[in-house]
Write an enzyme that holds these catalytic residues in place. Structure first.
Site, PDB file in Angstrom:
ATOM      1  N   LYS A 173      44.875  27.857  41.488  1.00  0.00           N
ATOM      2  CA  LYS A 173      43.471  27.141  40.732  1.00  0.00           C
ATOM      3  C   LYS A 173      43.578  27.645  39.391  1.00  0.00           C
ATOM      4  O   LYS A 173      43.249  28.809  39.102  1.00  0.00           O
ATOM      5  CB  LYS A 173      42.514  27.616  41.608  1.00  0.00           C
ATOM      6  CG  LYS A 173      40.954  27.295  40.974  1.00  0.00           C
ATOM      7  CD  LYS A 173      40.783  25.948  40.671  1.00  0.00           C
ATOM      8  CE  LYS A 173      39.510  25.547  40.241  1.00  0.00           C
ATOM      9  NZ  LYS A 173      39.198  26.135  38.744  1.00  0.00           N
ATOM     10  N   GLY A 226      38.088  37.353  37.135  1.00  0.00           N
ATOM     11  CA  GLY A 226      37.002  36.496  36.812  1.00  0.00           C
ATOM     12  C   GLY A 226      35.592  37.394  36.691  1.00  0.00           C
ATOM     13  O   GLY A 226      35.816  38.653  36.446  1.00  0.00           O
ATOM     14  N   SER A 227      34.452  36.913  36.976  1.00  0.00           N
ATOM     15  CA  SER A 227      33.227  37.526  36.851  1.00  0.00           C
ATOM     16  C   SER A 227      32.982  38.454  38.112  1.00  0.00           C
ATOM     17  O   SER A 227      33.332  38.005  39.212  1.00  0.00           O
ATOM     18  CB  SER A 227      31.971  36.462  36.518  1.00  0.00           C
ATOM     19  OG  SER A 227      31.598  35.821  37.891  1.00  0.00           O
ATOM     20  N   GLU A 248      40.135  41.333  39.819  1.00  0.00           N
ATOM     21  CA  GLU A 248      39.980  42.090  38.405  1.00  0.00           C
ATOM     22  C   GLU A 248      38.728  41.237  37.908  1.00  0.00           C
ATOM     23  O   GLU A 248      38.836  40.142  37.386  1.00  0.00           O
ATOM     24  CB  GLU A 248      41.285  41.188  37.583  1.00  0.00           C
ATOM     25  CG  GLU A 248      42.405  41.940  38.107  1.00  0.00           C
ATOM     26  CD  GLU A 248      42.530  43.614  37.764  1.00  0.00           C
ATOM     27  OE1 GLU A 248      41.828  44.206  36.941  1.00  0.00           O
ATOM     28  OE2 GLU A 248      43.195  44.267  38.323  1.00  0.00           O
ATOM     29  N   CYS A 282      38.307  41.044  29.186  1.00  0.00           N
ATOM     30  CA  CYS A 282      37.817  42.118  29.945  1.00  0.00           C
ATOM     31  C   CYS A 282      38.253  43.466  29.440  1.00  0.00           C
ATOM     32  O   CYS A 282      37.366  44.479  29.696  1.00  0.00           O
ATOM     33  CB  CYS A 282      38.029  41.939  31.457  1.00  0.00           C
ATOM     34  SG  CYS A 282      39.736  41.959  31.782  1.00  0.00           S
ATOM     35  N   GLU A 379      28.350  43.581  30.550  1.00  0.00           N
ATOM     36  CA  GLU A 379      29.719  42.962  29.796  1.00  0.00           C
ATOM     37  C   GLU A 379      29.207  41.862  29.116  1.00  0.00           C
ATOM     38  O   GLU A 379      28.756  40.835  29.688  1.00  0.00           O
ATOM     39  CB  GLU A 379      30.660  42.723  30.602  1.00  0.00           C
ATOM     40  CG  GLU A 379      31.959  42.127  29.904  1.00  0.00           C
ATOM     41  CD  GLU A 379      33.117  41.958  30.941  1.00  0.00           C
ATOM     42  OE1 GLU A 379      32.741  41.268  31.899  1.00  0.00           O
ATOM     43  OE2 GLU A 379      34.048  42.249  30.520  1.00  0.00           O
TER      44      GLU A 379
HETATM   45  C1  UN1 Z   1      45.084  41.950  27.573  1.00  0.00           C
HETATM   46  O1  UN1 Z   1      43.960  42.999  27.436  1.00  0.00           O
HETATM   47  O2  UN1 Z   1      46.066  41.688  27.243  1.00  0.00           O
HETATM   48  O3  UN1 Z   1      40.874  38.754  31.695  1.00  0.00           O
HETATM   49  C2  UN1 Z   1      44.996  41.582  29.040  1.00  0.00           C
HETATM   50  C3  UN1 Z   1      41.208  39.831  31.182  1.00  0.00           C
HETATM   51  C4  UN1 Z   1      42.183  40.964  31.811  1.00  0.00           C
HETATM   52  C5  UN1 Z   1      43.218  40.774  30.894  1.00  0.00           C
HETATM   53  C6  UN1 Z   1      43.461  41.659  29.685  1.00  0.00           C
HETATM   54  N1  UN1 Z   1      42.432  40.676  33.201  1.00  0.00           N
HETATM   55  O4  UN1 Z   1      40.782  40.001  29.945  1.00  0.00           O
END
Ligand code: UN1
Length: 480
Positions: A173, A226-227, A248, A282, A379
Site C-alpha cells: 500500500k 507511520g504515526s 516503525e 522520524c 513529535e
Molecule cells: C533516514 O533517516 O534516512 O520514516 C530514514 C522515517 C524513518 C526512516 C528514516 N522510518 O523517517
C-alpha cells in the site's frame, strides 16, 4: 500523469472507478497526477493474487529470485532521475535528497539480491544417533506493507525487498501523498519479469485500503511505518487475529553537543538533522542539548547557519529546505509552534509560513522550552527544533532519555569515556557519534526502542526475523 493499480500482474483501475488528484506542495494549484483510489474490494483482490502466486514464488530457487532483483535494480538506476523528480513534485522533498533516495532504493535491492545467497538455518549437534537436527527459516506467506510518504522510494523497497527475497508475496500500500514514486518501483519489477501476483501495489486512502488489509485473514504479516495512533490501532486489530506486526513509529531524537565537540560539524549535523526534508523524518533532530561551556557559541553559529540556509523551491538542486507535504501538515506544524510559544518557549528564528502558496515554513528554532511541555515531548513533523542548556553528562543523558520515544540519538564529543557512556545509556535504537540523528545504511538494522517501534527491526540481516518463520527440524534416519 495517471496511475493505476498493479494487481495480479495487471494494471487496472479501481473497482470503484474512483480516482484522486495529487497536488504539488510547492504549487498547490497544480495537479501533478491522477491516481486510482483503491477500494476494499481491490485490497481483497490483491491479497487473493498474492496467495495464488505464493507457492510458485516461495519454491523458486533463491538465485532466480535474486536475478530478478538485479534487473529491477538496474531498471531503477536507469530511471533514477525521473523517480527523484516525481518524488520532489509530489512530496516536496528537495531534489538533492530525492536523488539520494532513488539511488539508495536501488542499492537496497542489490543488497537484498545478495541476501538470497545467505544461510536460512543452522545445524545443531543431535541428541540421539542418526539424527540431523536443524532450523529452517520459511516464508511467512502474504505480507502487507503499509508505507509513508516521507521516504516514498526507500521505505517501500526496504520492506518489499526482504519480504520477496525470503519467498513471501506482497501487497504494497503506497502512501496517499506519494503514489507516483512507488508506482515506479512496481514498473521496475514488472520490467524485470517478476511473476504476476508476487508484488501487488495499491494506491488510495489508508483508512480504506489499509483497514481492509489489516482485517484480511489472508494477510499473515503487516509491516507499517507511520504515526503512533494508526500503528497502535493496526497492531491491536491484527494481533487479535494472530497476524504478525512490525511498526516503525515516531521519534523525538536528541542531539547532545558536549563542551569538547567539533562545533562546526555539530552545527552542520544539527542543521541537517532538524531541517532536511523540512524535518519530516522520524529520525529528525527534535532537541539539541548543548553543554553550558559552549552553549552561547553553538547557539550563535547555529542561528547563523539557519540564516544562511537555502529555503525554497524543492526542484532547485541547491535547495536545502522545501515545503511540507500538504495543507494539513502545514496547519498542524503552525499550531504546534503556537503551542510552543504559549507554553513559554522563546522563538529564536522562523515560526511562520514563508510563502503565499507553497506549504513552506521557515526553519524554526526555539529555546527556553520546558522539558515536560509539548514541544519537548511530542513529535512535530516539520522544521522545528529546540535548544536546551545542560551542565553534566548525567544531566544531558537523563534529559535526552526523558521521552516516550527511542528511535535515534546523537552526540558530538571527542572523549572516549563520554562515548562509552552514551552508547551504553542513550535510550534509542540508532546511535550516532559525531554524526546527525537521521540516516540509515542499507545493510544494518534499523529500528527504535521504547515507543518508537514494535516487533523486530528492519533492514540488513535483521529483516530476516520479521519476514520468515523459524522452524526446528528433528530429522531421524530410518533404520537400515
Ligand atoms: C533516514 O533517516 O534516512 O520514516 C530514514 C522515517 C524513518 C526512516 C528514516 N522510518 O523517517
Amino acid at each position: 500523469m495517471t496511475g493505476r493499480l498493479y494487481v495480479g500482474g495487471e494494471w487496472r483501475e479501481s473497482s470503484s472507478s474512483r480516482t484522486y488528484e495529487k497536488r504539488d506542495p510547492w504549487r498547490p494549484s497544480e495537479v501533478v497526477g491522477v491516481y486510482a483510489a483503491a477500494s476494499a474490494a481491490d485490497a481483497a483482490d490483491a491479497v487473493a493474487a498474492a496467495r495464488l502466486a505464493l507457492p510458485a514464488w516461495s519454491s523458486l530457487p533463491a538465485d532466480r529470485r535474486a536475478a530478478i532483483f538485479r534487473i529491477a535494480a538496474a531498471a531503477l538506476d536507469a530511471r533514477a532521475e525521473d523517480v527523484a523528480r516525481d518524488m520532489t513534485a509530489e512530496t516536496g522533498k528537495p531534489l538533492r535528497e530525492a536523488r539520494g533516495e532513488a539511488a539508495r532504493a536501488a542499492t537496497i535491492l542489490r543488497f537484498a539480491a545478495g541476501e538470497a545467497w545467505r544461510p536460512v538455518g543452522e545445524v545443531y549437534e543431535p541428541s540421539v544417533p542418526d539424527q540431523t537436527l536443524y532450523t529452517r527459516r520459511r516464508p511467512v506467506g502474504v505480507v502487507a506493507l503499509i508505507t509513508p510518504w516521507n521516504f516514498p522510494a526507500a521505505i517501500p523497497v526496504w520492506k518489499l525487498a526482504p519480504a520477496l527475497v525470503y519467498g513471501n508475496t506482497v501487497v504494497l500500500k503506497l502512501a496517499y501523498e506519494a503514489p507516483r514514486t512507488g508506482l515506479h518501483l512496481a514498473e521496475c519489477f514488472a520490467e524485470a519479469g517478476l511473476p504476476p501476483g508476487v508484488l501487488n501495489v495499491l494506491t488510495g486512502s489508508g483508512s480504506e485500503v489499509g483497514a481492509a488489509l489489516v482485517g484480511d485473514p489472508g494477510v499473515r504479516a503487516i509491516s507499517f511505518t507511520g504515526s503512533v495512533p494508526v500503528g497502535h490501532g493496526l497492531r491491536d486489530e491484527a494481533n487479535a487475529r494472530n497476524c504478525r506486526v512490525q511498526l516503525e513509529l515516531g521519534g523525538h531524537n536528541p542531539l547532545l553537543v558536549m563542551g569538547d565537540a567539533e562545533l562546526d560539524r555539530a552545527v552542520e549535523a544539527a542543521y541537517a538533522g532538524a531541517f532536511w526534508s523540512a524535518g519530516q523524518k522520524c529520525t529528525a533532530t527534535r532537541r539539541i542539548l548543548v553543554q553550558d561551556a559552549v552553549y552561547d557559541e553553538f547557539r550563535g553559529r547555529f542561528l547563523a547557519r539557519v540564516a544562511a540556509g537555502r529555503v525554497g523551491d524543492p526542484a532547485d538542486p541547491g535547495t536545502e529546505v522545501g515545503p511540507l507535504v500538504n495543507e494539513s501538515a502545514l496547519r498542524d506544524v503552525l499550531a504546534a509552534i503556537e503551542r510552543g510559544r504559549d507554553e513559554g518557549g522563546t522563538l529564536l528564528t522562523g515560526g511562520h509560513r514563508a510563502h503565499d502558496d507553497a506549504y513552506l515554513i521557515a526553519p524554526t528554532v526555539f529555546e527556553d522550552v520546558a522539558d515536560h511541555t509539548f514541544l519537548s515531548c511530542e513529535e512535530v513533523f516539520g522544521p522545528v527544533t529546540s535548544l536546551y542548556r545542560f551542565s553534566t553528562l548525567d544531566e544531558g543523558l537523563r534529559r535526552a532519555n526523558a521521552v516516550e520515544f527511542g528511535l535515534s540519538a546523537a552526540i558530538f564529543t571527542r572523549d572516549l569515556r563520554t562515548v562509552q557512556r552514551f552508547t551504553t545509556e542513550a535510550e534509542a535504537g540508532i546511535l550516532h557519534v559525531n554524526s546527525q540523528t537521521a540516516g540509515a545504511d542499507v545493510h544494518v538494522p534499523f529500528g527504535g526502542i521504547k515507543g518508537s517501534g514494535w516487533g523486530p527491526h528492519e533492514q540488513g540481516r535483521a529483516a530476516i526475523e520479521f519476514y520468515t518463520e523459524l522452524v526446528t527440524v528433528y530429522q531421524d534416519a530410518p533404520a537400515e
